[in-house]
Design a protein around this motif. Structure first.
Motif, short mmCIF file in Angstrom:
data_model
loop_
_atom_site.label_atom_id
_atom_site.label_comp_id
_atom_site.label_asym_id
_atom_site.label_seq_id
_atom_site.Cartn_x
_atom_site.Cartn_y
_atom_site.Cartn_z
N GLU A 60 21.78 -109.61 -66.51
CA GLU A 60 22.59 -109.04 -65.43
C GLU A 60 24.00 -108.72 -65.93
O GLU A 60 24.54 -107.66 -65.62
N VAL A 61 24.56 -109.63 -66.72
CA VAL A 61 25.91 -109.40 -67.28
C VAL A 61 25.89 -108.17 -68.17
O VAL A 61 26.74 -107.28 -68.07
N GLU A 62 24.90 -108.07 -69.05
CA GLU A 62 24.79 -106.93 -69.96
C GLU A 62 24.60 -105.62 -69.20
O GLU A 62 25.17 -104.59 -69.55
N PHE A 63 23.78 -105.65 -68.15
CA PHE A 63 23.53 -104.46 -67.34
C PHE A 63 24.82 -103.97 -66.68
O PHE A 63 25.13 -102.78 -66.70
N VAL A 64 25.58 -104.90 -66.10
CA VAL A 64 26.82 -104.53 -65.42
C VAL A 64 27.83 -103.95 -66.42
O VAL A 64 28.48 -102.94 -66.14
N ILE A 65 27.95 -104.56 -67.58
CA ILE A 65 28.87 -104.04 -68.60
C ILE A 65 28.44 -102.64 -69.01
O ILE A 65 29.26 -101.73 -69.09
N LYS A 66 27.16 -102.45 -69.23
CA LYS A 66 26.65 -101.14 -69.65
C LYS A 66 26.91 -100.06 -68.59
O LYS A 66 27.26 -98.94 -68.91
N VAL A 69 31.42 -100.18 -67.69
CA VAL A 69 32.42 -100.02 -68.74
C VAL A 69 32.12 -98.73 -69.49
O VAL A 69 31.04 -98.59 -70.06
N LYS A 70 33.07 -97.82 -69.45
CA LYS A 70 32.84 -96.50 -70.06
C LYS A 70 32.71 -96.58 -71.57
O LYS A 70 31.83 -95.98 -72.16
N ASN A 71 33.60 -97.32 -72.23
CA ASN A 71 33.59 -97.43 -73.68
C ASN A 71 32.87 -98.73 -74.05
O ASN A 71 33.43 -99.80 -73.97
N THR A 72 31.61 -98.62 -74.48
CA THR A 72 30.81 -99.80 -74.75
C THR A 72 31.24 -100.52 -76.04
O THR A 72 30.79 -101.64 -76.29
N ASP A 73 32.10 -99.91 -76.84
CA ASP A 73 32.60 -100.56 -78.06
C ASP A 73 33.77 -101.49 -77.76
O ASP A 73 34.27 -102.17 -78.65
N THR A 74 34.23 -101.50 -76.53
CA THR A 74 35.38 -102.30 -76.12
C THR A 74 35.03 -103.79 -76.19
O THR A 74 33.96 -104.20 -75.79
N SER A 75 35.98 -104.58 -76.68
CA SER A 75 35.76 -106.03 -76.67
C SER A 75 36.17 -106.57 -75.30
O SER A 75 37.02 -106.02 -74.61
N TYR A 76 35.56 -107.67 -74.92
CA TYR A 76 35.82 -108.26 -73.62
C TYR A 76 35.75 -109.78 -73.72
O TYR A 76 35.21 -110.33 -74.67
N THR A 77 36.30 -110.44 -72.72
CA THR A 77 36.29 -111.89 -72.64
C THR A 77 35.45 -112.31 -71.45
O THR A 77 35.64 -111.80 -70.34
N LEU A 78 34.52 -113.22 -71.68
CA LEU A 78 33.68 -113.75 -70.61
C LEU A 78 34.19 -115.13 -70.22
O LEU A 78 34.46 -115.96 -71.09
N THR A 79 34.30 -115.38 -68.93
CA THR A 79 34.63 -116.70 -68.42
C THR A 79 33.50 -117.08 -67.46
O THR A 79 33.21 -116.34 -66.52
N VAL A 80 32.88 -118.23 -67.71
CA VAL A 80 31.72 -118.66 -66.93
C VAL A 80 31.99 -120.04 -66.37
O VAL A 80 32.45 -120.93 -67.08
N ASP A 81 31.70 -120.23 -65.06
CA ASP A 81 31.86 -121.58 -64.50
C ASP A 81 30.68 -122.46 -64.93
O ASP A 81 29.69 -121.97 -65.46
N LYS A 82 30.81 -123.76 -64.74
CA LYS A 82 29.78 -124.71 -65.20
C LYS A 82 28.40 -124.41 -64.65
O LYS A 82 27.41 -124.51 -65.35
N SER A 83 28.35 -124.07 -63.38
CA SER A 83 27.06 -123.84 -62.73
C SER A 83 26.50 -122.45 -63.02
O SER A 83 25.36 -122.16 -62.68
N ARG A 84 27.29 -121.59 -63.64
CA ARG A 84 26.94 -120.20 -63.98
C ARG A 84 26.65 -119.37 -62.72
O ARG A 84 25.88 -118.44 -62.73
#
Length: 93
Positions: A60-66, A69-84
């Motif tokens: 789901e995360v990969e699908f949303v980014i794809k 996000v227009k430029n797929t080469d862009t770096s990003y930071t993921l923050t995830v809570d304990k329960s995800r």
């Protein structure tokens, strides 16, 4: 998987984000039981995925980014809570 634009159903959230943060653009999407909130300002993009019923899957995360996000080469930071149940994606412009 399909992202459905449900911004009109969340007008209070959109107005609150625009009035209380530096956001210049806010969209709300539905990805099944997962809500996706996309905010953008002049320096960054923030995407939050939230699901109260189950953990958010990696695909789901990969699908949303794809899709959002227009430029797929862009770096990003993921923050995830304990329960995800909440995942935040931060992208610097």
């Amino acid at each position: 998987m399909h992202l459905i634009d449900v911004t009109n159903s969340y007008s209070d959230l959109v107005h609150s984000q625009l009035n209380t943060t530096r956001a210049t653009y806010v969209k709300v999407y539905s990805l099944g039981n997962t809500s996706v909130i996309y905010t953008e300002n002049k320096n960054s993009i923030g995407i939050v995925l939230e699901n109260h019923d189950r953990r958010i899957r990696e695909d789901e995360v990969e699908f949303v980014i794809k899709r959002l996000v227009k430029n797929t080469d862009t770096s990003y930071t993921l923050t995830v809570d304990k329960s995800r149940h909440v995942v935040e994606i931060h992208i610097d412009k």
